[in-house]
Design a protein around this motif. Structure first.
Motif, PDB file in Angstrom:
ATOM      1  N   UNK A  67       0.816  -1.208   0.000  1.00  0.00           N
ATOM      2  CA  UNK A  67       0.000   0.000   0.000  1.00  0.00           C
ATOM      3  C   UNK A  67       0.849   1.256   0.000  1.00  0.00           C
ATOM      4  N   UNK A  68       1.903   1.259   0.805  1.00  0.00           N
ATOM      5  CA  UNK A  68       2.786   2.421   0.851  1.00  0.00           C
ATOM      6  C   UNK A  68       3.600   2.557  -0.426  1.00  0.00           C
ATOM      7  N   UNK A  69       3.949   1.416  -1.023  1.00  0.00           N
ATOM      8  CA  UNK A  69       4.635   1.463  -2.314  1.00  0.00           C
ATOM      9  C   UNK A  69       3.739   2.108  -3.360  1.00  0.00           C
ATOM     10  N   UNK A  70       2.456   1.714  -3.400  1.00  0.00           N
ATOM     11  CA  UNK A  70       1.518   2.296  -4.348  1.00  0.00           C
ATOM     12  C   UNK A  70       1.305   3.788  -4.077  1.00  0.00           C
ATOM     13  N   UNK A  71       1.290   4.159  -2.801  1.00  0.00           N
ATOM     14  CA  UNK A  71       1.056   5.556  -2.433  1.00  0.00           C
ATOM     15  C   UNK A  71       2.178   6.477  -2.905  1.00  0.00           C
ATOM     16  N   UNK A  72       3.339   5.897  -3.214  1.00  0.00           N
ATOM     17  CA  UNK A  72       4.458   6.716  -3.661  1.00  0.00           C
ATOM     18  C   UNK A  72       4.262   7.263  -5.065  1.00  0.00           C
ATOM     19  N   UNK A  73       3.297   6.702  -5.823  1.00  0.00           N
ATOM     20  CA  UNK A  73       3.054   7.238  -7.174  1.00  0.00           C
ATOM     21  C   UNK A  73       1.568   7.283  -7.544  1.00  0.00           C
ATOM     22  N   UNK A  74       0.697   6.704  -6.720  1.00  0.00           N
ATOM     23  CA  UNK A  74      -0.742   6.795  -6.988  1.00  0.00           C
ATOM     24  C   UNK A  74      -1.326   8.054  -6.356  1.00  0.00           C
ATOM     25  N   UNK A  75      -2.428   8.525  -6.905  1.00  0.00           N
ATOM     26  CA  UNK A  75      -3.087   9.712  -6.379  1.00  0.00           C
ATOM     27  C   UNK A  75      -3.642   9.464  -4.980  1.00  0.00           C
ATOM     28  N   UNK A  76      -4.266   8.288  -4.808  1.00  0.00           N
ATOM     29  CA  UNK A  76      -4.853   7.960  -3.510  1.00  0.00           C
ATOM     30  C   UNK A  76      -4.875   6.449  -3.338  1.00  0.00           C
TER      31      UNK A  76
END
Length: 471
Positions: free
Chosen positions: A324-333
């Protein structure tokens, strides 16, 4: 020279893309490679071929698409064998063509059939080989042409009496993740002739982990880098590694084990099963239909498709929070949904969550369904509030499910004793109920699903192998 036109769509982070590229290059098959991460047009082509699903690798071979083909499937399509490539130019009406085709089929030789009646380029190629004569069958074996060869000639050229691999390895390891690679390193150091059979790409689940922060000796290391180092060490010591070998069964004889794959069989005096595990599904409505069309199980593999978009993560353990934190590094939300009142992950991961302003958590919520839009692509998840039993529809561009792992033991249920959870039951030195077969890593009951633990599993299994082989 007659050439297949092959285009491969893939990405650098994709294990199956790496496996496929390695296979084609190893067999000297020419192809065009297009990275979907840097080409929006290529990404759109992949989705168009796969009805909205982002499946890679996707190959187009002579205008025919193939979605994530396994090595044995490519072997059949392209005529690849251990002896090299085989292409048969012929026609359906030709008696000698039928004879040659039957001979190759009876001897389990993969070959590509090219009909000269429907492929003008092939007809011209055959005539150029035969000095203007249209001789069929003309068979190309490793780019050397043979005009209407007899069965005896084919036997000699293909070395059919020598084709079978009669080598008996001291140990055959099924699975090329951290446990399998470590077993190989220790076995080779003990001077045992070792073979690794890996269904996909070397590295297992660790290979698709973006960042590993709890492996001793490394403050931080990427999964691919760590696994490549292990593989390099195993190969340097003498281990033979065969990727794309999907094991279907194990047969015990008086003197050795015969390990059957889709491509053939291998022999070993001992066997270590280190096949690891795969991600569990939720089993809710819409999940099966939307896998690959918005529902995913690997952020490292598929996260790049959702840059600057909104995604949902389901799960409350270390993997869910880390991904989740990996995705948060480039996803909007990123919305993290967990059915419990608190996360089950370690405090280290929980504390890190507060540093991300684009992560929203939904504790005490369970997913009851995944919903598609009019194009059959994921658009939302239905969540049930476990406290008041109300429902909400959480919209997003994609969802990533991290709710645990299930062992890859489906091919060994009739051979080995398994736990209720389908893990392999073992005793001292990772021995199974079959003398000479051992288990290591996530596939073993009681194992801890961590890379560092998997290496220890491999060490223990190697000691079991040593004891067995030195009896």
């Amino acid at each position: 020279m007659f050439q297949d036109k092959i285009t491969m769509y893939g990405a650098a982070w994709c294990p199956d893309c790496r496996r496929t590229k390695d296979f084609l290059e190893k067999n000297q098959i020419k192809f065009e490679y297009i990275n979907v991460d840097v080409s929006p047009e290529a990404s759109a082509i992949v989705e168009g071929i796969n009805k909205g699903k982002r499946i890679i690798p996707t190959l187009i071979i002579n205008d025919q698409p193939y979605s994530n083909p396994q090595n044995h499937q490519l072997s059949k399509v392209l005529g690849i064998n251990k002896q090299g490539t085989t292409v048969l130019f012929g026609a359906d009406w030709c008696p000698d063509c039928r004879r040659a085709k039957r001979f190759l089929q009876d001897n389990q030789i993969n070959f590509k059939f090219v009909d000269v009646d429907t492929t003008p380029q092939a007809a011209e190629f055959v005539m150029s080989i035969n000095k203007g004569k249209r001789i069929i069958p003309t068979i190309l074996i490793n780019e050397t042409p043979y005009s209407n060869p007899s069965n005896a000639v084919l036997t000699e050229v293909l070395e059919l009496d020598k084709a079978a691999d009669q080598r008996i390895y001291d140990v055959v390891i099924i699975g090329g993740g951290a446990a399998g690679l470590t077993t190989a390193i220790y076995a080779q150091r003990d001077k045992f002739d070792t073979l690794i059979l890996e269904k996909k790409n070397i590295g297992g689940n660790a290979f698709i982990t973006k960042k590993i922060e709890n492996y001793p000796g490394f403050k931080e290391v990427s999964g691919p880098e760590l696994m490549d180092r292990m593989a390099e060490q195993a190969i340097t010591l003498g281990t033979k590694i065969e990727t794309g070998e999907d094991v279907t069964s194990i047969e015990k004889t008086d003197d050795f084990f015969k390990i059957h794959t889709y491509n053939g069989s291998f022999k070993g005096k001992s066997v270590v099963i280190a096949t690891g595990s795969t991600y569990r599904t939720l089993g809710v409505d819409g999940e099966a239909e939307l896998i690959g069309a918005g529902v995913h199980f690997c952020a490292t593999c598929d996260g790049a498709f959702y840059r600057d978009k909104e995604v949902i993560v389901v799960g409350g353990g270390n993997s869910a929070l880390e991904e989740g934190m990996f995705l948060a590094s480039f996803c909007k939300k990123v919305s993290i949904v967990h059915r419990g009142e608190s996360f089950s992950a370690t405090e280290t991961y929980i504390e890190k969550l507060s540093s991300f302003s684009n992560i929203q958590t939904y504790l005490n919520h369970s997913v009851t369904a995944f919903n598609a839009d009019e194009n059959g692509v994921f658009q939302s998840a239905t969540l049930k509030n476990n406290l008041n039993e109300s429902f909400i529809d959480l919209k997003a561009n994609g969802v990533f499910v991290f709710v645990g792992l299930q062992p890859n033991t489906q091919n060994y249920e009739s051979l080995l004793n398994l736990s209720q959870s389908k893990h392999i039951l073992t005793k001292g030195l990772n021995k199974t109920n079959v003398d000479g077969i051992f288990a290591a890593g996530d596939v073993r009951f009681g194992a801890i699903a961590q890379v560092a633990a998997a290496t220890g599993e491999g060490v223990v299994a190697s000691y079991g192998v040593r004891e067995y082989l030195t009896k």
